[in-house]
Write a protein that holds these residues in place. Sequence first.
Motif, mmCIF file in Angstrom:
data_model
loop_
_atom_site.group_PDB
_atom_site.id
_atom_site.type_symbol
_atom_site.label_atom_id
_atom_site.label_comp_id
_atom_site.label_asym_id
_atom_site.label_seq_id
_atom_site.Cartn_x
_atom_site.Cartn_y
_atom_site.Cartn_z
ATOM 1 N N LYS A 1 0.814 -1.212 0.000
ATOM 2 C CA LYS A 1 0.000 0.000 0.000
ATOM 3 C C LYS A 1 0.851 1.268 0.000
ATOM 4 N N SER A 2 2.035 1.206 0.592
ATOM 5 C CA SER A 2 2.886 2.389 0.669
ATOM 6 C C SER A 2 3.636 2.645 -0.633
ATOM 7 N N LYS A 3 3.534 1.700 -1.564
ATOM 8 C CA LYS A 3 4.260 1.830 -2.828
ATOM 9 C C LYS A 3 3.304 1.737 -4.007
ATOM 10 N N GLU B 1 15.396 8.522 -0.801
ATOM 11 C CA GLU B 1 15.336 8.697 -2.247
ATOM 12 C C GLU B 1 14.256 7.824 -2.863
ATOM 13 N N MET B 2 14.113 6.587 -2.365
ATOM 14 C CA MET B 2 13.062 5.701 -2.854
ATOM 15 C C MET B 2 11.681 6.281 -2.548
ATOM 16 N N LYS B 3 11.528 6.853 -1.363
ATOM 17 C CA LYS B 3 10.252 7.486 -1.006
ATOM 18 C C LYS B 3 9.942 8.640 -1.959
ATOM 19 N N GLU C 1 6.943 11.570 -5.248
ATOM 20 C CA GLU C 1 7.099 12.823 -5.976
ATOM 21 C C GLU C 1 7.451 12.637 -7.453
ATOM 22 N N ILE C 2 8.523 11.881 -7.720
ATOM 23 C CA ILE C 2 9.088 11.861 -9.067
ATOM 24 C C ILE C 2 8.172 11.155 -10.059
ATOM 25 N N ILE C 3 7.778 9.915 -9.768
ATOM 26 C CA ILE C 3 6.916 9.182 -10.701
ATOM 27 C C ILE C 3 5.561 9.871 -10.867
ATOM 28 N N PRO C 4 4.895 10.332 -9.777
ATOM 29 C CA PRO C 4 3.632 11.051 -9.977
ATOM 30 C C PRO C 4 3.786 12.280 -10.876
ATOM 31 N N GLU C 5 4.898 13.012 -10.734
ATOM 32 C CA GLU C 5 5.126 14.173 -11.604
ATOM 33 C C GLU C 5 5.224 13.742 -13.062
ATOM 34 N N MET C 6 5.925 12.640 -13.321
ATOM 35 C CA MET C 6 6.094 12.172 -14.692
ATOM 36 C C MET C 6 4.784 11.607 -15.254
ATOM 37 N N PHE C 7 3.962 11.002 -14.397
ATOM 38 C CA PHE C 7 2.633 10.561 -14.835
ATOM 39 C C PHE C 7 1.814 11.759 -15.315
#
Length: 324
Positions: free
Chosen positions: A96-98, A273-275, A280-286
């Motif tokens: 759930k956290s990922k 960094e994984m968090k 942050e990073i993947i949601p921004e790219m989505f």
Amino acid sequence: MKAAVIFKKGGMPQYTEDSPEPTITNHNEQDILFVKAVAIKNVDKSRASGEHYSTKDRQEQAIVPGSDGVGLLADGTRVYALGITGMLAEKAVIDKSKMIKLPDGIDDATAAALPNAVAGSAMALRFSANMKVGETVLINGATGVTGQMAVQIARIYGAGKIIVTGRNEQALQSLKELGADQYLLTTNDDAFVTGLREIHQHTPIDIVVDYLWGHTAALILETLKGTGAFTHRTRFVSVGSMTGDTIQLSSEILRSANLQLSGSGLGSWTRDEMKQLIKEIIPEMFQLAAVKKLTMDIRRMDLSDIERIWDADLPGGERLVVII
């Protein structure tokens, strides 16, 4: 349950319709995902075969491959998630956290294909290289899926100049549409080194993101070698080893140049960094992909074709996504 199963370590995945359904062991931390799309990456193949460094101690047992994917929760929410169980199946247990809720405008296949390429490029640029706006970035082996993503993300992060390398001139030319400024062919060592030296002299290279290692990485490092004078600081980040896992590296290169040599991959990233990658990073790219500001070439195939497509030879820069 329909699934792709590797019954023997090192074997090929086989399609089956009677694989046992996965079960949740911790309802507070886990959930069931009804899987819709899974990208097939080199890391999935390497881990499935037991050859990846993260799976060297894996015991001989049947497994469902696939580390992440896109699907629906029981309430219909569409998410991307990392799997606790293998994702190439109708159902998977996820953490759930990922997991990340998907925005409108991005299709399942793109959402499944994007995160691995983002991790293989954004993490190198943002954390290993600590990229700053205006810096010059060299992407070695830029015509592959992750290399193409690195070009786009380097531009998004404000690179001043992006140089790309590869063996296919037509593919390199096409990278200019994604944000590359200049390309170098790697088919001739002398011409490659001469081009690198000229670039480094006039526009010093701040960052090298390397997906090849092997011979071309050795040439780049040799080109950065100093002669005793002050040198420009260059951060060289190894992300892949498509053309060889080892090189011969002279200690003179490290002593004569202001060079930072590091890697980016599983095990090198910190928990924080994984968090940031997930939150942050993947949601921004989505979001950027949803409005067509980030693109990928995708080939969609059905799960039942897994035995035929697992080792398919796809054109460079194209990601295979299994639809379930």
